[in-house]
Scaffold this motif. Structure first.
Motif, PDB file in Angstrom:
ATOM      1  N   GLU A   1       0.869  -1.175   0.000  1.00 34.28           N
ATOM      2  CA  GLU A   1       0.000   0.000   0.000  1.00 34.28           C
ATOM      3  C   GLU A   1       0.903   1.220   0.000  1.00 34.28           C
ATOM      4  O   GLU A   1       1.811   1.327   0.811  1.00 34.28           O
TER       5      GLU A   1
ATOM      6  N   THR B   1       1.034   5.477  -0.128  1.00 32.89           N
ATOM      7  CA  THR B   1       0.359   6.762   0.022  1.00 32.89           C
ATOM      8  C   THR B   1       1.411   7.851  -0.101  1.00 32.89           C
ATOM      9  O   THR B   1       2.390   7.854   0.644  1.00 32.89           O
TER      10      THR B   1
ATOM     11  N   LEU C   1      -7.711   6.594  -0.259  1.00 32.92           N
ATOM     12  CA  LEU C   1      -6.617   7.104   0.559  1.00 32.92           C
ATOM     13  C   LEU C   1      -5.241   6.606   0.148  1.00 32.92           C
ATOM     14  O   LEU C   1      -4.253   6.910   0.813  1.00 32.92           O
ATOM     15  N   GLY C   2      -5.152   5.865  -0.913  1.00 32.16           N
ATOM     16  CA  GLY C   2      -3.853   5.348  -1.319  1.00 32.16           C
ATOM     17  C   GLY C   2      -3.970   4.459  -2.539  1.00 32.16           C
ATOM     18  O   GLY C   2      -5.021   4.372  -3.174  1.00 32.16           O
TER      19      GLY C   2
END
Length: 104
Positions: A6, A8, A41-42
């Motif tokens: 993940e 971001t 969000l990512g």
């Protein structure tokens, strides 16, 4: 070994509208050829560790090149010894679930 990550990328330093910075980072992810999904969000990536780290670096630098005065990048890696991970495998059971609604 294939893993799931993940990513971001957070522009800072006087940034008002983040859209152009997000688009600069996502363009690098898209150009990488790795399987990915963008969410609220990512971005989730799937690939070999070296490839994922290279793409994270490119996305980070793309935000600076787009004019952000500062950038923070967070990356979380999920890797299992002897077992390839995929985005589909990790999310399949949650696909198609209704969105949660506020209790208000």
């Amino acid at each position: 070994m294939v893993l799931v990550a993940e990513l971001t990328v957070i522009p800072a330093g006087g940034v008002q509208d983040t859209r152009r910075y997000v688009e600069a980072a996502v363009a690098k992810v898209r150009a990488s050829g790795l399987l990915f999904e963008v969410d609220a969000l990512g971005t989730t990536l799937q690939g070999e560790l070296d490839d994922v780290l290279r793409v994270a670096r490119e996305a980070h630098r793309a935000v600076l090149a787009a004019g952000a005065g500062r950038v923070f990048t967070e990356i979380r890696l999920d890797e299992r010894a002897g077992q390839a991970l995929t985005i589909a495998r990790e999310t399949l059971r949650y696909r198609g679930l209704p969105l949660l609604r506020s209790a208000r």
